[in-house]
Every structure is written in structure tokens, then in C-alpha cells.
Design a protein around this motif. Structure first.
Motif, PDB file in Angstrom:
ATOM      1  N   LEU A   5       0.827  -1.203   0.000  1.00 20.91           N
ATOM      2  CA  LEU A   5       0.000   0.000   0.000  1.00 20.91           C
ATOM      3  C   LEU A   5       0.867   1.261   0.000  1.00 20.91           C
ATOM      4  CD1 LEU A   5      -2.809  -1.157   2.440  1.00 20.91           C
ATOM      5  CD2 LEU A   5      -2.983  -0.846  -0.032  1.00 20.91           C
ATOM      6  N   LEU A   6       1.969   1.239   0.723  1.00 20.42           N
ATOM      7  CA  LEU A   6       2.900   2.370   0.682  1.00 20.42           C
ATOM      8  C   LEU A   6       3.442   2.547  -0.732  1.00 20.42           C
ATOM      9  CD1 LEU A   6       5.055   2.013   3.921  1.00 20.42           C
ATOM     10  CD2 LEU A   6       3.559   3.912   3.330  1.00 20.42           C
ATOM     11  N   TYR A   7       3.800   1.434  -1.336  1.00 18.05           N
ATOM     12  CA  TYR A   7       4.351   1.443  -2.684  1.00 18.05           C
ATOM     13  C   TYR A   7       3.340   1.989  -3.693  1.00 18.05           C
ATOM     14  CZ  TYR A   7       6.827  -0.366  -6.787  1.00 18.05           C
ATOM     15  OH  TYR A   7       7.487  -0.497  -7.983  1.00 18.05           O
ATOM     16  N   ALA A   8       2.052   1.724  -3.426  1.00 15.62           N
ATOM     17  CA  ALA A   8       0.991   2.218  -4.307  1.00 15.62           C
ATOM     18  C   ALA A   8       0.726   3.706  -4.094  1.00 15.62           C
ATOM     19  CB  ALA A   8      -0.292   1.421  -4.085  1.00 15.62           C
ATOM     20  N   GLY A   9       1.330   4.299  -3.058  1.00 17.79           N
ATOM     21  CA  GLY A   9       1.203   5.737  -2.851  1.00 17.79           C
ATOM     22  C   GLY A   9       0.173   6.155  -1.819  1.00 17.79           C
ATOM     23  N   PHE A  10      -0.350   5.218  -1.045  1.00 15.17           N
ATOM     24  CA  PHE A  10      -1.336   5.562  -0.031  1.00 15.17           C
ATOM     25  C   PHE A  10      -0.674   6.199   1.192  1.00 15.17           C
ATOM     26  CE2 PHE A  10      -3.507   2.252  -2.424  1.00 15.17           C
ATOM     27  CZ  PHE A  10      -4.757   2.815  -2.590  1.00 15.17           C
ATOM     28  N   ARG A  32       8.931  -0.297  11.963  1.00  9.37           N
ATOM     29  CA  ARG A  32       9.486  -1.643  12.161  1.00  9.37           C
ATOM     30  C   ARG A  32      10.029  -2.206  10.846  1.00  9.37           C
ATOM     31  NH1 ARG A  32       8.494  -6.577  15.392  1.00  9.37           N
ATOM     32  NH2 ARG A  32      10.363  -7.692  14.772  1.00  9.37           N
ATOM     33  N   LEU A  33       9.310  -2.010   9.758  1.00  5.79           N
ATOM     34  CA  LEU A  33       9.785  -2.450   8.445  1.00  5.79           C
ATOM     35  C   LEU A  33      11.099  -1.762   8.088  1.00  5.79           C
ATOM     36  CD1 LEU A  33       6.468  -2.512   6.386  1.00  5.79           C
ATOM     37  CD2 LEU A  33       7.959  -4.472   6.830  1.00  5.79           C
ATOM     38  N   MET A  34      11.173  -0.458   8.390  1.00  2.00           N
ATOM     39  CA  MET A  34      12.400   0.288   8.099  1.00  2.00           C
ATOM     40  C   MET A  34      13.567  -0.280   8.905  1.00  2.00           C
ATOM     41  SD  MET A  34      10.786   4.136   7.683  1.00  2.00           S
ATOM     42  CE  MET A  34      12.171   4.885   8.416  1.00  2.00           C
ATOM     43  N   GLU A  35      13.326  -0.652  10.148  1.00  2.00           N
ATOM     44  CA  GLU A  35      14.376  -1.249  10.967  1.00  2.00           C
ATOM     45  C   GLU A  35      14.789  -2.615  10.425  1.00  2.00           C
ATOM     46  OE1 GLU A  35      12.695  -1.351  14.875  1.00  2.00           O
ATOM     47  OE2 GLU A  35      12.786   0.836  15.102  1.00  2.00           O
ATOM     48  N   GLN A  36      13.809  -3.444  10.074  1.00  2.00           N
ATOM     49  CA  GLN A  36      14.096  -4.783   9.585  1.00  2.00           C
ATOM     50  C   GLN A  36      14.868  -4.772   8.273  1.00  2.00           C
ATOM     51  OE1 GLN A  36      10.184  -6.508   9.424  1.00  2.00           O
ATOM     52  NE2 GLN A  36      10.346  -7.357  11.498  1.00  2.00           N
ATOM     53  N   LEU A  37      14.524  -3.838   7.393  1.00  2.00           N
ATOM     54  CA  LEU A  37      15.177  -3.769   6.088  1.00  2.00           C
ATOM     55  C   LEU A  37      16.365  -2.814   6.086  1.00  2.00           C
ATOM     56  CD1 LEU A  37      12.091  -3.837   3.684  1.00  2.00           C
ATOM     57  CD2 LEU A  37      13.489  -5.732   4.517  1.00  2.00           C
ATOM     58  N   ALA A  44      13.846   5.052   0.913  1.00  2.00           N
ATOM     59  CA  ALA A  44      14.847   3.996   1.007  1.00  2.00           C
ATOM     60  C   ALA A  44      14.186   2.650   1.300  1.00  2.00           C
ATOM     61  CB  ALA A  44      15.858   4.332   2.094  1.00  2.00           C
ATOM     62  N   LEU A  45      13.100   2.661   2.054  1.00  2.00           N
ATOM     63  CA  LEU A  45      12.361   1.435   2.340  1.00  2.00           C
ATOM     64  C   LEU A  45      11.812   0.833   1.048  1.00  2.00           C
ATOM     65  CD1 LEU A  45      11.045  -0.572   4.339  1.00  2.00           C
ATOM     66  CD2 LEU A  45       9.137   1.035   4.512  1.00  2.00           C
ATOM     67  N   GLY A  46      11.223   1.664   0.212  1.00  2.00           N
ATOM     68  CA  GLY A  46      10.706   1.180  -1.071  1.00  2.00           C
ATOM     69  C   GLY A  46      11.809   0.648  -1.967  1.00  2.00           C
ATOM     70  N   GLU A  51      14.775  -4.063  -4.176  1.00  2.00           N
ATOM     71  CA  GLU A  51      16.037  -4.797  -4.313  1.00  2.00           C
ATOM     72  C   GLU A  51      15.888  -6.239  -3.841  1.00  2.00           C
ATOM     73  OE1 GLU A  51      18.973  -2.766  -2.017  1.00  2.00           O
ATOM     74  OE2 GLU A  51      19.019  -1.031  -3.350  1.00  2.00           O
ATOM     75  N   LEU A  52      15.129  -6.430  -2.768  1.00  2.00           N
ATOM     76  CA  LEU A  52      14.952  -7.755  -2.189  1.00  2.00           C
ATOM     77  C   LEU A  52      13.844  -8.558  -2.872  1.00  2.00           C
ATOM     78  CD1 LEU A  52      15.319  -6.775   1.571  1.00  2.00           C
ATOM     79  CD2 LEU A  52      17.003  -7.926   0.123  1.00  2.00           C
ATOM     80  N   GLY A  53      13.172  -7.947  -3.840  1.00  2.00           N
ATOM     81  CA  GLY A  53      12.107  -8.642  -4.553  1.00  2.00           C
ATOM     82  C   GLY A  53      10.813  -8.739  -3.768  1.00  2.00           C
ATOM     83  N   LEU A  54      10.620  -7.851  -2.798  1.00  2.00           N
ATOM     84  CA  LEU A  54       9.408  -7.869  -1.990  1.00  2.00           C
ATOM     85  C   LEU A  54       8.250  -7.143  -2.646  1.00  2.00           C
ATOM     86  CD1 LEU A  54      11.030  -7.181   1.497  1.00  2.00           C
ATOM     87  CD2 LEU A  54      10.356  -9.383   0.513  1.00  2.00           C
ATOM     88  N   LEU A  55       8.536  -6.383  -3.684  1.00  2.00           N
ATOM     89  CA  LEU A  55       7.507  -5.610  -4.385  1.00  2.00           C
ATOM     90  C   LEU A  55       7.513  -5.989  -5.856  1.00  2.00           C
ATOM     91  CD1 LEU A  55       8.177  -2.110  -2.828  1.00  2.00           C
ATOM     92  CD2 LEU A  55       6.247  -3.600  -2.357  1.00  2.00           C
TER      93      LEU A  55
END
Length: 86
Positions: A5-10, A32-37, A44-46, A51-55
Motif C-alpha cells: 500500500l505504501l508502494y501504491a502511494g497511499f 518496524r519495516l524500516m528497521e528490519q530492512l 529507502a524502504l521502497g 532490491e529484495l524482490g518484496l515488491l
């Protein structure tokens, strides 16, 4: 789900409404996602998630349809009035 949803711009508020959670909950999960990645910000999270193929690859970046010029749009909106070209 939040990452997509972040990637989609929400916004955080929109994501919270869609998921039925609080705005602050979304902020904590993004943090938490920012810390994990190991990302220092949302952009940078996106990038890191891609890069990791999560999106998935962004399909909307490639447009194949013709976008009408402003003159085309105006002439359709007001057919009896000539459009002055610059």
C-alpha cells in the motif's frame, strides 16, 4: 500488505482505514519495516524492498496508451468553438 500500500502511494491514514487499524499502528509498522530492512527513510524502504524482490515491478510506470494533447481535450469539450494553437 502495508509495504504494498505504501508502494501504491497511499498515506498512513488511508492505509489505516483500509486495514481497519489506527494511524499510529501503521506508523509503528512502517518504522518496524524500516528497521528490519535497514532503511533510513520511506523512499529507502521502497528501494530496499524492490532490491529484495518484496515488491512487484511498477507496471504503471510504462504507459502504452496515447495521452490526448490539451488541444484535443478542449476541442472535445467545446466542439463549436475553435481551439487556438500556440
Amino acid at each position: 500488505m502495508i509495504l504494498n500500500l505504501l508502494y501504491a502511494g497511499f498515506s498512513d491514514a488511508s492505509i489505516a482505514r483500509r486495514l481497519g487499524v489506527g494511524h499510529r499502528t501503521v506508523q509503528r509498522r512502517v518504522q518496524r519495516l524500516m528497521e528490519q530492512l535497514r532503511a533510513k527513510g520511506r523512499v529507502a524502504l521502497g528501494a530496499r524492498a524492490q532490491e529484495l524482490g518484496l515488491l512487484p515491478p511498477r507496471a504503471s510506470a510504462v504507459r502504452t496508451e496515447r495521452v490526448p494533447a490539451a488541444a484535443d481535450t478542449l476541442s472535445q469539450a467545446v466542439p463549436n468553438r475553435p481551439v487556438r494553437q500556440r
